[in-house]
Design a protein around this motif. Structure first.
Motif, PDB file in Angstrom:
ATOM      1  N   ALA A 137       0.895  -1.333   0.288  1.00 28.67           N
ATOM      2  CA  ALA A 137      -0.181   0.274   0.051  1.00 28.67           C
ATOM      3  C   ALA A 137       0.837   1.155   0.192  1.00 28.67           C
ATOM      4  CB  ALA A 137      -1.204   0.344   1.446  1.00 28.67           C
ATOM      5  N   VAL A 138       0.173   2.179  -0.628  1.00 34.43           N
ATOM      6  CA  VAL A 138       1.250   3.653  -0.542  1.00 34.43           C
ATOM      7  C   VAL A 138       0.179   4.849  -0.685  1.00 34.43           C
ATOM      8  CG1 VAL A 138       2.303   4.881  -2.379  1.00 34.43           C
ATOM      9  CG2 VAL A 138       2.839   2.313  -2.447  1.00 34.43           C
ATOM     10  N   ASP A 139       0.945   5.685   0.372  1.00 35.10           N
ATOM     11  CA  ASP A 139      -0.700   6.556   0.882  1.00 35.10           C
ATOM     12  C   ASP A 139       0.613   7.689   1.134  1.00 35.10           C
ATOM     13  OD1 ASP A 139      -2.307   7.541   2.352  1.00 35.10           O
ATOM     14  OD2 ASP A 139      -2.102   7.549   4.105  1.00 35.10           O
ATOM     15  N   ILE A 140       0.181   9.008   0.471  1.00 34.97           N
ATOM     16  CA  ILE A 140       0.587   9.955  -0.070  1.00 34.97           C
ATOM     17  C   ILE A 140       0.149  10.759   1.314  1.00 34.97           C
ATOM     18  CG2 ILE A 140       2.027  11.634  -0.941  1.00 34.97           C
ATOM     19  CD1 ILE A 140       2.156   9.428  -3.613  1.00 34.97           C
ATOM     20  N   ALA A 141       0.515  11.675   2.082  1.00 36.58           N
ATOM     21  CA  ALA A 141      -0.257  12.841   3.110  1.00 36.58           C
ATOM     22  C   ALA A 141       0.726  13.881   2.979  1.00 36.58           C
ATOM     23  CB  ALA A 141      -1.081  12.598   4.011  1.00 36.58           C
ATOM     24  N   VAL A 142       0.229  14.515   3.043  1.00 34.78           N
ATOM     25  CA  VAL A 142       0.521  16.256   3.424  1.00 34.78           C
ATOM     26  C   VAL A 142      -0.115  17.033   4.424  1.00 34.78           C
ATOM     27  CG1 VAL A 142       1.039  18.326   2.758  1.00 34.78           C
ATOM     28  CG2 VAL A 142       2.014  16.352   0.452  1.00 34.78           C
ATOM     29  N   ARG A 143       0.281  16.829   5.587  1.00 30.45           N
ATOM     30  CA  ARG A 143      -0.217  17.691   6.806  1.00 30.45           C
ATOM     31  C   ARG A 143       0.300  19.399   6.731  1.00 30.45           C
ATOM     32  NH1 ARG A 143       0.357  13.696  11.017  1.00 30.45           N
ATOM     33  NH2 ARG A 143      -0.006  15.573  12.572  1.00 30.45           N
ATOM     34  N   GLY A 144      -0.778  20.412   7.103  1.00 25.46           N
ATOM     35  CA  GLY A 144      -0.842  21.552   7.326  1.00 25.46           C
ATOM     36  C   GLY A 144      -2.077  22.185   8.602  1.00 25.46           C
ATOM     37  N   ARG A 145      -1.947  23.502   7.551  1.00 27.40           N
ATOM     38  CA  ARG A 145      -3.299  23.778   7.767  1.00 27.40           C
ATOM     39  C   ARG A 145      -3.571  24.557   6.623  1.00 27.40           C
ATOM     40  NH1 ARG A 145      -1.598  28.882  10.946  1.00 27.40           N
ATOM     41  NH2 ARG A 145      -4.162  28.609  12.290  1.00 27.40           N
ATOM     42  N   CYS A 146      -5.313  23.914   5.917  1.00 26.26           N
ATOM     43  CA  CYS A 146      -5.754  24.219   5.560  1.00 26.26           C
ATOM     44  C   CYS A 146      -5.867  26.061   5.262  1.00 26.26           C
ATOM     45  CB  CYS A 146      -7.158  23.529   5.104  1.00 26.26           C
ATOM     46  SG  CYS A 146      -8.951  24.762   6.335  1.00 26.26           S
ATOM     47  N   ALA A 147      -6.621  26.823   3.960  1.00 26.38           N
ATOM     48  CA  ALA A 147      -6.996  28.055   3.760  1.00 26.38           C
ATOM     49  C   ALA A 147      -8.049  28.045   5.082  1.00 26.38           C
ATOM     50  CB  ALA A 147      -7.623  27.927   2.271  1.00 26.38           C
ATOM     51  N   GLY A 148      -8.619  27.561   4.824  1.00 25.26           N
ATOM     52  CA  GLY A 148     -10.042  27.865   5.560  1.00 25.26           C
ATOM     53  C   GLY A 148      -9.527  28.715   7.196  1.00 25.26           C
ATOM     54  N   CYS A 149      -8.221  27.439   7.841  1.00 26.96           N
ATOM     55  CA  CYS A 149      -7.996  27.767   9.709  1.00 26.96           C
ATOM     56  C   CYS A 149      -6.685  28.734   9.571  1.00 26.96           C
ATOM     57  CB  CYS A 149      -7.365  26.289   9.715  1.00 26.96           C
ATOM     58  SG  CYS A 149      -8.409  25.024   9.911  1.00 26.96           S
ATOM     59  N   ALA A 150      -5.944  28.993   8.026  1.00 27.31           N
ATOM     60  CA  ALA A 150      -4.459  29.459   7.922  1.00 27.31           C
ATOM     61  C   ALA A 150      -4.934  30.937   7.443  1.00 27.31           C
ATOM     62  CB  ALA A 150      -3.835  28.927   7.135  1.00 27.31           C
ATOM     63  N   HIS A 151      -6.310  31.275   6.977  1.00 27.99           N
ATOM     64  CA  HIS A 151      -6.243  32.439   6.721  1.00 27.99           C
ATOM     65  C   HIS A 151      -7.950  32.796   7.120  1.00 27.99           C
ATOM     66  CE1 HIS A 151      -2.827  32.958   4.403  1.00 27.99           C
ATOM     67  NE2 HIS A 151      -3.099  31.758   4.028  1.00 27.99           N
ATOM     68  N   PRO A 152      -8.746  32.945   7.985  1.00 22.51           N
ATOM     69  CA  PRO A 152     -10.134  32.789   8.666  1.00 22.51           C
ATOM     70  C   PRO A 152     -10.662  34.153   8.457  1.00 22.51           C
ATOM     71  CG  PRO A 152      -8.953  33.114  10.761  1.00 22.51           C
ATOM     72  CD  PRO A 152      -8.316  32.600   9.547  1.00 22.51           C
ATOM     73  N   ALA A 153     -10.015  34.797   8.068  1.00 22.97           N
ATOM     74  CA  ALA A 153     -10.022  36.470   7.648  1.00 22.97           C
ATOM     75  C   ALA A 153     -11.236  36.538   6.650  1.00 22.97           C
ATOM     76  CB  ALA A 153      -9.719  37.735   8.168  1.00 22.97           C
ATOM     77  N   ASP A 154     -10.395  35.508   5.549  1.00 24.47           N
ATOM     78  CA  ASP A 154     -10.862  36.181   4.452  1.00 24.47           C
ATOM     79  C   ASP A 154     -11.959  35.348   3.693  1.00 24.47           C
ATOM     80  OD1 ASP A 154      -8.014  36.462   3.928  1.00 24.47           O
ATOM     81  OD2 ASP A 154      -7.491  34.677   2.611  1.00 24.47           O
ATOM     82  N   GLY A 155     -12.897  34.475   4.691  1.00 19.55           N
ATOM     83  CA  GLY A 155     -14.269  33.608   4.840  1.00 19.55           C
ATOM     84  C   GLY A 155     -14.035  32.154   4.067  1.00 19.55           C
ATOM     85  N   ALA A 156     -14.992  31.949   4.429  1.00 18.55           N
ATOM     86  CA  ALA A 156     -14.826  30.414   4.170  1.00 18.55           C
ATOM     87  C   ALA A 156     -15.313  30.190   2.926  1.00 18.55           C
ATOM     88  CB  ALA A 156     -16.490  29.648   5.167  1.00 18.55           C
ATOM     89  N   ALA A 157     -14.701  29.127   1.859  1.00 21.27           N
ATOM     90  CA  ALA A 157     -14.491  28.794   0.965  1.00 21.27           C
ATOM     91  C   ALA A 157     -15.687  28.027   1.309  1.00 21.27           C
ATOM     92  CB  ALA A 157     -13.645  28.756  -0.332  1.00 21.27           C
TER      93      ALA A 157
END
Ligand code: ZN
Length: 141
Positions: free
Chosen positions: A120-140
């Motif tokens: 099995a191969v599982d490729i995952a990138v972890r981080g903060r999504c745009a909504g969490c990183a830039h909450p002021a921009d409004g929810a997409a």
């Protein structure tokens, strides 16, 4: 697989949102709002049946929540995904996927040449999504 109304609704849900990576409560809520309300046990049973049939791919995120995504079609195995550390939403990454697949094939070939078998191969990138990183921009959407 019996084509009950609920499992048709489940298939339709993933057809409409092919990039969705959903937990059981999210699927339950989506089915309810699609007019096919089913209880938790039935949702889990359907998800497991879809996974067993190879239609859905079952995975566990960093918060130990089991999530279900459409299984990759064809021989191209792993679709890289991004997981937000804050809200634990997951997004499948289609951009740049071809390059990752090419690199991945080379890795798998090297493994095979060395006599290893990849299961099995599982490729995952972890981080903060745009909504969490830039909450002021409004929810997409
Ligand atoms: Zn987030």
């Amino acid at each position: 697989m019996r084509a009950t109304r609920a499992s048709r609704a489940l298939a339709e849900l993933y057809r409409a949102r092919p990039d969705a990576v959903l937990s059981e409560p999210e699927v339950e809520a989506a089915l309810a709002s699609a007019g096919a309300p089913v209880n938790k046990v039935t949702v889990y049973r359907m998800l497991d049946r879809f996974a067993a049939a190879g239609l859905l791919h079952k995975q566990v995120d960093a918060a130990r929540v089991t999530r279900y995504a459409l299984a990759p079609q064809g021989e191209e195995g792993a679709t890289p995904r991004f997981e937000c550390d804050d809200c634990h939403r997951q997004f499948r990454l289609s951009q740049g996927s071809a390059k990752v697949q090419t690199a991945l094939r080379q890795v798998l070939q090297a493994l095979a040449t060395a006599g290893h078998e990849s299961l099995a191969v599982d490729i995952a990138v972890r981080g903060r999504c745009a909504g969490c990183a830039h909450p002021a921009d409004g929810a997409a959407a």
